[in-house]
Scaffold this active site. Structure first.
Site, PDB file in Angstrom:
ATOM      1  N   ALA A  63       0.843  -1.325  -0.198  1.00 27.61           N
ATOM      2  CA  ALA A  63       0.024  -0.057   0.053  1.00 27.61           C
ATOM      3  C   ALA A  63       0.676   1.139   0.003  1.00 27.61           C
ATOM      4  CB  ALA A  63      -0.774  -0.001   1.269  1.00 27.61           C
ATOM      5  N   GLY A 102       0.345  -4.987   0.651  1.00 31.23           N
ATOM      6  CA  GLY A 102      -0.926  -4.871  -0.269  1.00 31.23           C
ATOM      7  C   GLY A 102      -0.356  -5.547  -1.421  1.00 31.23           C
ATOM      8  N   GLU A 105      -1.021  -9.321  -1.162  1.00 31.06           N
ATOM      9  CA  GLU A 105      -2.356  -9.195  -1.141  1.00 31.06           C
ATOM     10  C   GLU A 105      -2.989  -9.348  -2.172  1.00 31.06           C
ATOM     11  OE1 GLU A 105      -2.498  -6.291   2.230  1.00 31.06           O
ATOM     12  OE2 GLU A 105      -3.305  -7.814   3.439  1.00 31.06           O
ATOM     13  N   GLU A 125       3.903  -5.544   6.995  1.00 29.95           N
ATOM     14  CA  GLU A 125       3.240  -4.691   7.718  1.00 29.95           C
ATOM     15  C   GLU A 125       3.541  -4.444   9.153  1.00 29.95           C
ATOM     16  OE1 GLU A 125       2.133  -6.699   5.584  1.00 29.95           O
ATOM     17  OE2 GLU A 125       0.539  -5.864   4.153  1.00 29.95           O
TER      18      GLU A 125
HETATM   19  N1  3HC Z   1       4.823   3.544   0.000  1.00 23.17           N
HETATM   20  C1  3HC Z   1       4.990   4.586  -0.157  1.00 23.17           C
HETATM   21  N2  3HC Z   1       6.419   4.991  -0.557  1.00 23.17           N
HETATM   22  C2  3HC Z   1       7.260   3.786  -0.675  1.00 23.17           C
HETATM   23  C3  3HC Z   1       6.832   2.328  -0.217  1.00 23.17           C
HETATM   24  C4  3HC Z   1       5.444   2.222   0.130  1.00 23.17           C
HETATM   25  N3  3HC Z   1       4.933   1.183   0.579  1.00 23.17           N
HETATM   26  N4  3HC Z   1       7.870   1.863  -0.329  1.00 23.17           N
HETATM   27  C5  3HC Z   1       9.080   2.568  -0.474  1.00 23.17           C
HETATM   28  N5  3HC Z   1       8.483   3.734  -0.697  1.00 23.17           N
HETATM   29  C6  3HC Z   1       9.449   4.911  -1.130  1.00 23.17           C
HETATM   30  C7  3HC Z   1      10.451   5.063  -0.024  1.00 23.17           C
HETATM   31  O1  3HC Z   1      10.091   6.067   0.959  1.00 23.17           O
HETATM   32  C8  3HC Z   1      11.635   5.834  -1.224  1.00 23.17           C
HETATM   33  O2  3HC Z   1      11.059   6.992  -1.203  1.00 23.17           O
HETATM   34  P1  3HC Z   1      12.233   8.238  -1.197  1.00 23.17           P
HETATM   35  O3  3HC Z   1      12.980   7.701  -2.665  1.00 23.17           O
HETATM   36  O4  3HC Z   1      11.415   9.317  -1.587  1.00 23.17           O
HETATM   37  O5  3HC Z   1      12.903   8.111  -0.299  1.00 23.17           O
HETATM   38  C9  3HC Z   1      11.373   4.929  -2.611  1.00 23.17           C
HETATM   39  O6  3HC Z   1      10.061   4.229  -2.383  1.00 23.17           O
HETATM   40  C10 3HC Z   1      12.427   3.743  -2.540  1.00 23.17           C
HETATM   41  O7  3HC Z   1      12.279   3.058  -1.461  1.00 23.17           O
HETATM   42  P2  3HC Z   1      13.680   2.533  -0.812  1.00 23.17           P
HETATM   43  O8  3HC Z   1      14.678   3.646  -0.530  1.00 23.17           O
HETATM   44  O9  3HC Z   1      13.336   1.707   0.526  1.00 23.17           O
HETATM   45  O10 3HC Z   1      14.133   1.473  -2.022  1.00 23.17           O
HETATM   46  P3  3HC Z   1      14.704   0.066  -1.890  1.00 23.17           P
HETATM   47  O11 3HC Z   1      15.104  -0.472  -3.211  1.00 23.17           O
HETATM   48  O12 3HC Z   1      15.981   0.223  -1.088  1.00 23.17           O
HETATM   49  O13 3HC Z   1      13.680  -1.018  -1.017  1.00 23.17           O
HETATM   50  C11 3HC Z   1      11.637  -1.800  -0.831  1.00 23.17           C
HETATM   51  C12 3HC Z   1      12.561  -1.251  -1.765  1.00 23.17           C
HETATM   52  C13 3HC Z   1      12.097  -3.244  -0.297  1.00 23.17           C
HETATM   53  C14 3HC Z   1      10.365  -2.246  -1.522  1.00 23.17           C
HETATM   54  C15 3HC Z   1      11.482  -0.988   0.303  1.00 23.17           C
HETATM   55  O14 3HC Z   1      11.100   0.241  -0.103  1.00 23.17           O
HETATM   56  C16 3HC Z   1      10.160  -1.269   1.437  1.00 23.17           C
HETATM   57  O15 3HC Z   1      10.382  -2.197   2.085  1.00 23.17           O
HETATM   58  N6  3HC Z   1       9.147  -0.723   1.127  1.00 23.17           N
HETATM   59  C17 3HC Z   1       8.080  -0.901   2.145  1.00 23.17           C
HETATM   60  C18 3HC Z   1       7.471  -2.175   1.705  1.00 23.17           C
HETATM   61  C19 3HC Z   1       6.086  -2.162   3.017  1.00 23.17           C
HETATM   62  O16 3HC Z   1       6.310  -2.244   4.032  1.00 23.17           O
HETATM   63  N7  3HC Z   1       5.060  -2.603   2.507  1.00 23.17           N
HETATM   64  C20 3HC Z   1       3.982  -2.766   3.426  1.00 23.17           C
HETATM   65  C21 3HC Z   1       3.238  -1.448   3.085  1.00 23.17           C
HETATM   66  S1  3HC Z   1       1.783  -1.482   4.413  1.00 23.17           S
HETATM   67  C22 3HC Z   1       0.646  -2.408   3.419  1.00 23.17           C
HETATM   68  O17 3HC Z   1       0.771  -2.786   2.270  1.00 23.17           O
HETATM   69  C23 3HC Z   1      -0.729  -2.376   4.186  1.00 23.17           C
HETATM   70  C24 3HC Z   1      -1.673  -3.415   3.381  1.00 23.17           C
HETATM   71  O18 3HC Z   1      -1.641  -4.463   4.133  1.00 23.17           O
HETATM   72  C25 3HC Z   1      -3.238  -2.717   3.517  1.00 23.17           C
END
Ligand code: 3HC
Ligand code: NAI
Length: 690
Positions: A63, A102, A105, A125
């Site tokens: 998400a 997400g 999911e 998450e």
């Molecule tokens: N939402 C918004 N922005 C995100 C994001 C997300 N889910 N994931 C990454 N970004 C952004 C980062 O803030 C960063 O922004 P910036 O360049 O402006 O600083 C950019 O994307 C690149 O991210 P990274 O520097 O972390 O890039 P990497 O290549 O090192 O890593 C990744 C990539 C493994 C995908 C890592 O970004 C990550 O772990 N992201 C989060 C994944 C996550 O937690 N997903 C679950 C979200 S909650 C959810 O899905 C709820 C659902 O169940 C309803």
């Protein structure tokens, strides 16, 4: 069609491609056209199957975290997945990179999931203080079983494609053109015909779930959660998937998600997610990085050995330099032993161990550092020794090599001045054990060149560290604030608190250990030597050290450690020592409460953080949070000391510091203007107007 979601046809298979750089997060501007595309493909007779794929470096990584805490815009992910459940033509997720949160999911809403061999899949998450809110907790257990799902969801750690295939999360793993193979896969399924079962209706693995084993595992995980709500909620949601009908479990997941997303802990953890990424950004976009191929490390003691391992683990060849062959052999033997422990634990294969050891070259001759692009010094913490080392380095290092010191406290400007190239000198303050701890304080000295700084920040990320750039001052950000936290410990003991009482307040707060347990673990002699060098005293700790009680390594310190155990047991002798010293000073012991302990330890720590901000030693309050969470165990659910100030109330903190200042006159309680400003404005970012 939109620029974020496009549909193409390959024969009679439709390919829906999401293109939302950098990580294809499911932002509103993706969800809306995605839903529209899927609805129209569902109703389109010429389409027999649908593949969902992504452009760029990854499948959907989750998400859009920036949308949490804002009003929800429809359609939500849940609605898209629910729509996928009703599809009567096969749907296939084609996963490359990472399918996270997400993203996974969404894939779980498809009938099938295929991936390339390097793909990773997970529900992280929990690391944001949440649980999967798009049906992940009810669908994942249906594919991989309740226990495996519990492990994945509570840890948040993704699994690789091979594991995912073995557990049933993936249906196929392909080499080569993933989307083309996914199309072929989808078209074969469509041609075969027959009923399609959405994941929601695949109950076989749940029926076989061993609930007592599940509950035992969940109870163990809850114990480790240390006050965090999300891991407990994750476990509850997966249990619901086993015990409740699908729709009820889904509704319960929703309820838990909404509660968590609105809570302080998730806010804190989301703050840390962005803070960590922000900390790695340094001004000046067009800076060219220097090429780093070989690393030199000077000193093969506690830190040098760990630092060398950290670089070897990141794939870099390392030249390790010592003063004598004996010291070098000792250092290399310790490295060998540490890797052997990892092999014994199963976290490293024997082959990988040999490969890493093959990256080390030992030396006792400075000339061998001539081919290194970065040299990290980790010798004794004495300015004269450091200057001598940097003088020698200056003579042998190649032009443009970055020269780094791992000093804990010393003045990096002074060290830099002992070379003819201060622009190449930087502090790289690793934390012990350096091969494990994530934090790296990168000390920017007065003359450090921007490209040298940018190079080490990027390098830090490459070896899996969390870099934070800090300025020069005694102890930098972390150790300087630690000193402020510890300043009142002695006084609290003399006034009537016990080490275990104070430590308990810390662990109840969510720290992994309290200050006295930490002192015993690190070795009380370190602080003792440091105090002696600065003409300072701490009567209890000094006496313990004079008597040879250095903590865990000597079997006793503030606590006792029986027969090599690492578990602290109360030490009656220390309690007697404290009472005697208090009596000598004429201090009558009194009952000391939890509030007072927090006010006299954590509030000065925050005050010092405010001062560090004011002086520009840290660029952002959030950088300080990253230091404390990654280097010292500040509880993630509280977001670091500067974020927690907002929760606790900067006004309250200032008032209580004023109170203690009036009581004691001690400087550690003197409120700095930046903290008062935070109390007035609610933000750390409004500098003191002067
Ligand atoms: N939402 C918004 N922005 C995100 C994001 C997300 N889910 N994931 C990454 N970004 C952004 C980062 O803030 C960063 O922004 P910036 O360049 O402006 O600083 C950019 O994307 C690149 O991210 P990274 O520097 O972390 O890039 P990497 O290549 O090192 O890593 C990744 C990539 C493994 C995908 C890592 O970004 C990550 O772990 N992201 C989060 C994944 C996550 O937690 N997903 C679950 C979200 S909650 C959810 O899905 C709820 C659902 O169940 C309803
Ligand atoms: P240590 O005493 O374990 O190791 C120092 C090593 O340096 C010894 O093996 C010694 O033989 C070697 N050495 C001394 N002079 C040398 C020289 N001129 N050339 C080559 N090798 C030389 O010390 P430790 O704990 O590893 O500390 C090293 C540095 O790291 C210090 O500056 C310390 O402040 C810093 N540091 C220590 C941390 C800790 O937790 N121990 C944490 C972070 C930084």
């Amino acid at each position: 069609m939109s620029s974020f979601v496009s549909v193409t046809k390959d024969g009679n298979v439709a390919v829906v491609t999401i293109d939302n750089p950098p990580v294809n997060a499911l932002s509103f501007h993706v969800r809306e056209p995605l839903m529209q595309a899927l609805v129209s493909l569902r109703d389109e007779p010429s389409v027999v199957a649908i593949v969902i794929a992504c452009s760029g470096r990854t499948f959907v990584a989750g998400a859009d975290i920036t949308e949490f805490g804002k009003p929800v815009q429809q359609p939500e992910l849940r609605a898209i997945v629910a729509m996928l459940d009703t599809m009567t033509k096969p749907t296939v997720a084609a996963i490359h990179g990472t399918a996270l949160g997400g993203g996974l999911e969404l894939a779980l809403g498809c009938h099938f999931r295929v991936a390339d061999a390097k793909a990773r899949l997970g529900l992280p998450e929990v690391k944001l203080g949440l649980l999967p809110g798009g049906g992940g907790t009810v669908r994942l257990p249906r594919l991989v079983g309740a226990l495996k799902a519990l492990g994945m969801i509570v840890s948040g750690t993704p699994i690789g494609a091979v594991d995912a295939l073995a557990t049933g999360l993936l249906d196929a793993v392909f080499d080569g053109d993933l989307v083309a193979q996914a199309v072929r896969f989808a078209s074969e399924i469509a041609a075969r015909g027959g009923p399609l079962t959405p994941v929601r209706d695949r109950d076989e693995r749940l029926d076989a779930a061993d609930l007592p084993a599940f509950d035992k595992h969940a109870a163990d995980l809850a114990k480790k959660a240390r006050g965090l709500e999300a891991p407990v909620a994750c476990a509850q949601a997966v249990r619901n998937a086993v015990t409740l009908p699908f729709d009820e479990a889904l509704a319960a997941e929703r309820e838990l998600f909404l509660k968590l997303v609105a809570g302080d802990q998730s806010r804190a953890q989301r703050h840390l997610f962005f803070a960590e990424r922000e900390a790695a950004k340094i001004p000046g976009k067009d800076i060219t990085r220097r090429k780093i191929a070989r690393i030199g490390v000077i000193g093969a003691g506690t830190m040098g050995g760990g630092i060398a391992m950290a670089f070897a683990n990141g794939g870099f060849p390392v030249t390790l330099l010592e003063t004598s062959s004996e010291a070098l052999e000792r250092g290399l033997a310790t490295i060998d032993k540490n890797y052997a422990v990892s092999v014994a634990r199963g976290s490293l294969t024997e082959d990988a161990k040999q490969e890493r050891l093959g990256l080390f070259k030992g030396s006792i001759d400075y000339a061998d550092l001539a081919d290194c692009d970065l040299i990290v010094e980790a010798v004794f913490e004495e300015m004269a020794v450091k200057k001598d080392v940097f003088g020698k380095l200056d003579a042998v290092a190649k032009p443009g090599a970055i020269l780094a010191t791992n000093t804990s406290y010393l003045d990096v400007n002074e060290i830099a001045a002992s070379t003819s190239r201060p622009q190449d000198v930087v502090g790289l303050h690793f934390f012990s054990p350096a091969n494990v701890m994530k934090l790296l304080e990168i000390v920017r000295a007065e003359k450090t060149a921007p490209d040298a700084l940018a190079t080490v920040v990027e390098l830090a990320r490459r070896i899996g560290k969390v870099p934070v750039v800090v300025g020069v001052c005694h102890g930098f950000v972390g150790n300087r604030m630690l000193a402020a936290r510890g300043a009142e410990s002695e006084a609290l003991l003399l006034e009537g608190a016990t080490p275990s009482q104070i430590d308990q307040v810390f662990t109840d707060f969510g720290w992994p250990m309290g200050p006295f347990q930490m002192g015993d673990l690190a070795g009380l002699d370190i602080g003792w030597r440091n105090r002696k060098a600065r003409g300072l005293t701490a009567v209890i700790a000094d006496t313990l050290c004079e008597q040879g009680h250095f903590g865990q390594k000597t079997g006793s310190g503030f606590y006792r450690y029986e027969n090599g155990s690492r578990t602290p047991a109360p030490n009656p002798e220390v309690e007697t020592l404290i009472r005697d010293k208090a009596a000598e000073k004429g201090i009558a012991p009194r009952a000391i409460g939890t509030e007072e302990i927090i006010e006299r330890t954590l509030y000065p720590l925050i005050n010092e953080g405010a001062k560090i901000l004011e002086e520009g030693i840290a660029a952002r309050a959030s950088d300080i949070d990253i230091v404390w969470v990654n280097g010292y165990g500040f509880p993630v659910g509280k977001g670091g000391p500067m974020f927690w100030t907002g929760l606790e109330g900067a006004g309250k903190i200032s008032e209580r510091l004023d109170h203690w200042h009036a009581q004691t006159g001690r400087q550690v309680f003197q409120v700095v203007p930046r903290l008062r400003r935070m109390a007035e404005t609610g933000s750390w970012d409004v500098p003191f107007a002067g």
